[in-house]
Scaffold this active site. Structure first.
Site, PDB file in Angstrom:
ATOM      1  N   ASP A 111       0.838  -1.224  -0.137  1.00 13.99           N
ATOM      2  CA  ASP A 111      -0.117  -0.122   0.049  1.00 13.99           C
ATOM      3  C   ASP A 111       0.775   1.307  -0.119  1.00 13.99           C
ATOM      4  O   ASP A 111       2.058   1.457   0.831  1.00 13.99           O
ATOM      5  CB  ASP A 111      -1.075   0.050   1.253  1.00 13.99           C
ATOM      6  CG  ASP A 111      -1.704   1.050   1.418  1.00 13.99           C
ATOM      7  OD1 ASP A 111      -2.815   0.949   0.366  1.00 13.99           O
ATOM      8  OD2 ASP A 111      -1.823   2.175   1.945  1.00 13.99           O
ATOM      9  N   HIS A 135       6.410  14.192 -15.647  1.00 12.43           N
ATOM     10  CA  HIS A 135       7.373  15.439 -15.955  1.00 12.43           C
ATOM     11  C   HIS A 135       7.509  16.277 -14.263  1.00 12.43           C
ATOM     12  O   HIS A 135       6.546  16.068 -13.695  1.00 12.43           O
ATOM     13  CB  HIS A 135       6.675  16.365 -16.758  1.00 12.43           C
ATOM     14  CG  HIS A 135       5.526  17.205 -16.496  1.00 12.43           C
ATOM     15  ND1 HIS A 135       5.778  18.478 -15.951  1.00 12.43           N
ATOM     16  CD2 HIS A 135       4.288  17.135 -16.874  1.00 12.43           C
ATOM     17  CE1 HIS A 135       4.621  18.984 -15.707  1.00 12.43           C
ATOM     18  NE2 HIS A 135       3.528  18.013 -16.231  1.00 12.43           N
ATOM     19  N   GLU A 187       8.856  19.620 -19.724  1.00 13.39           N
ATOM     20  CA  GLU A 187       7.674  19.204 -20.668  1.00 13.39           C
ATOM     21  C   GLU A 187       6.539  20.093 -20.978  1.00 13.39           C
ATOM     22  O   GLU A 187       6.029  20.454 -21.973  1.00 13.39           O
ATOM     23  CB  GLU A 187       6.751  18.162 -19.417  1.00 13.39           C
ATOM     24  CG  GLU A 187       5.362  17.334 -20.081  1.00 13.39           C
ATOM     25  CD  GLU A 187       4.200  18.243 -19.731  1.00 13.39           C
ATOM     26  OE1 GLU A 187       3.147  17.638 -20.372  1.00 13.39           O
ATOM     27  OE2 GLU A 187       4.347  19.099 -19.199  1.00 13.39           O
ATOM     28  N   ASP A 237       0.756  12.347 -15.381  1.00 11.16           N
ATOM     29  CA  ASP A 237       0.756  13.846 -15.117  1.00 11.16           C
ATOM     30  C   ASP A 237      -0.648  14.342 -14.536  1.00 11.16           C
ATOM     31  O   ASP A 237      -1.555  14.131 -15.451  1.00 11.16           O
ATOM     32  CB  ASP A 237       1.078  13.978 -16.731  1.00 11.16           C
ATOM     33  CG  ASP A 237       1.089  15.566 -16.701  1.00 11.16           C
ATOM     34  OD1 ASP A 237       1.064  16.337 -15.810  1.00 11.16           O
ATOM     35  OD2 ASP A 237       1.458  15.922 -18.003  1.00 11.16           O
ATOM     36  N   ASP A 240      -4.346   9.221  -3.358  1.00 14.81           N
ATOM     37  CA  ASP A 240      -4.238   8.259  -2.483  1.00 14.81           C
ATOM     38  C   ASP A 240      -4.849   7.097  -3.433  1.00 14.81           C
ATOM     39  O   ASP A 240      -4.019   6.066  -3.641  1.00 14.81           O
ATOM     40  CB  ASP A 240      -5.067   8.114  -1.537  1.00 14.81           C
ATOM     41  CG  ASP A 240      -4.789   6.962  -0.383  1.00 14.81           C
ATOM     42  OD1 ASP A 240      -3.756   6.345  -0.613  1.00 14.81           O
ATOM     43  OD2 ASP A 240      -5.425   6.927   0.523  1.00 14.81           O
ATOM     44  N   ASP A 264      -2.094   4.071  -5.263  1.00 15.73           N
ATOM     45  CA  ASP A 264      -2.360   2.730  -5.146  1.00 15.73           C
ATOM     46  C   ASP A 264      -2.265   1.797  -6.353  1.00 15.73           C
ATOM     47  O   ASP A 264      -1.812   0.851  -6.627  1.00 15.73           O
ATOM     48  CB  ASP A 264      -3.509   2.242  -4.042  1.00 15.73           C
ATOM     49  CG  ASP A 264      -3.071   2.678  -2.792  1.00 15.73           C
ATOM     50  OD1 ASP A 264      -1.947   2.628  -2.351  1.00 15.73           O
ATOM     51  OD2 ASP A 264      -3.969   2.895  -1.859  1.00 15.73           O
TER      52      ASP A 264
HETATM   53 ZN    ZN Z   1       1.152  21.483 -17.197  1.00 10.41          ZN
END
Ligand code: ZN
Length: 316
Positions: free
Chosen positions: A37, A119, A165, A194, A301, A305
């Site tokens: 986890d 990025h 980026e 991203d 979260d 996971d």
């Molecule tokens: Zn951006």
């Protein structure tokens, strides 16, 4: 996530044919090792550090600014201490030196590589905590968890944090350009993260429809683990607005997770995912308010996971 206007590549090009890696399972293959986890508190701890780095360096972590290099140093030190082999790849953009950070977990089949990246640079307008501190911090914590747990994948694991980026996918494009055809054929798949904690989150997985063969498996894996985490993801076409684009162009199977930027959440999406309809997924996209306050903890979260489970599953 780069602005739509910064799109440097069109997705879906198939310049190269991806060689199918032929591997046989080792006879002593152990039972599948489960991903641990991922602690959202630890991911948030990295976001707090990235915010401090921006505050100490003029308010941003943009390409060519000191906050970017300080971000690279923060991650590199943690990865080296955990046992990763790291490399900093330099390139030039707009008269300034840019940096990609690439970290390899020793072991696994180097002819069959699972790669995951995102990025690390922000825009100049702000600290870039959702875009893309979230993906960067999640990748860091996933990498550290792989090392700390003694995970022994069959494939070789490589993580990357891209520079520039926001200026048009520059760092990831430079990286792919630096690879020989043989190097490219060794990359089994590339996963891109991203924006994974947008404050009014959507749960999107990159659509594999026009992507190289093998991408459907990545999409299915990410979607399945989000489902396990209790959210029903939608497929979305990122249209070459992030760092998977260069991999796609090179014929490498790819995919990713995205929680939305300037686009507006619909009524149906608000019913499914919570949050506010008629409002942007990230009202602070590319703005100075993209701070640690601009992150939804649950999205961060659940995605962390799903990301770790997918990295394990696709590299086992
Ligand atoms: Zn951006």
């Amino acid at each position: 996530m780069a602005a739509a206007a910064a799109m440097a590549l069109t997705a879906g090009g198939l310049g190269l044919t991806q060689a199918t890696a032929t591997t046989t399972a080792p006879p002593h293959a152990a039972a599948a090792q489960a991903a641990p986890d991922i602690s959202v508190e630890k991911v948030q701890g990295h976001l707090t550090e990235l915010q401090k780095i921006a505050e100490a360096n003029g308010g941003n972590r943009a390409h060519g600014e000191p906050g970017y290099k300080a971000s690279v140093t923060y991650l590199q030190e943690k990865l080296e201490a955990a046992g990763f082999t790291t490399q900093v790849q330099e390139f030039t953009e707009g008269g300034a030196t840019g940096y990609n950070l690439v970290a390899d977990l020793p072991g696994g089949d180097e002819n069959n590589v699972l790669m995951a990246g995102g990025h690390l640079d922000s825009v100049t307008e702000g600290p870039g905590i959702n875009d893309n501190g979230t993906g960067s911090a999640t990748l860091l914590e996933t990498a550290l968890a792989a090392a700390d747990s003694g995970y022994k994948p069959t494939k070789h694991l490589r993580f990357a944090w891209w520079g520039a980026e926001e200026l048009g996918l520059v760092g990831s494009t430079e990286y792919v350009k630096s690879l020989s055809d043989d190097d490219k054929s060794k990359i089994n798949s590339y996963l891109n993260f991203d924006m994974t904690g947008s404050p009014n989150p959507g749960y999107f997985v990159y659509d594999s429809a026009n992507e190289p063969e093998g991408s459907a498996d990545v999409q299915k894996t990410l979607t399945g683990f989000l489902d396990e985490g209790g959210v029903e993801a939608e497929a979305t076409d990122i249209n070459g607005r992030s760092d998977h684009a260069a991999f796609s162009e090179a014929g490498i199977p790819n995919g990713g997770i995205f929680t939305g930027a300037e686009e507006i959440k619909t009524e149906a999406q608000a019913q499914k995912w919570g949050g506010e309809a008629g409002k942007a997924f990230d009202p602070c996209y590319h703005a100075d308010c993209d701070t640690t306050e601009n992150v939804d903890e649950k999205a961060l979260d659940v995605n962390a996971d799903a990301i770790a489970k997918s990295v394990w599953k696709l590299s086992e």
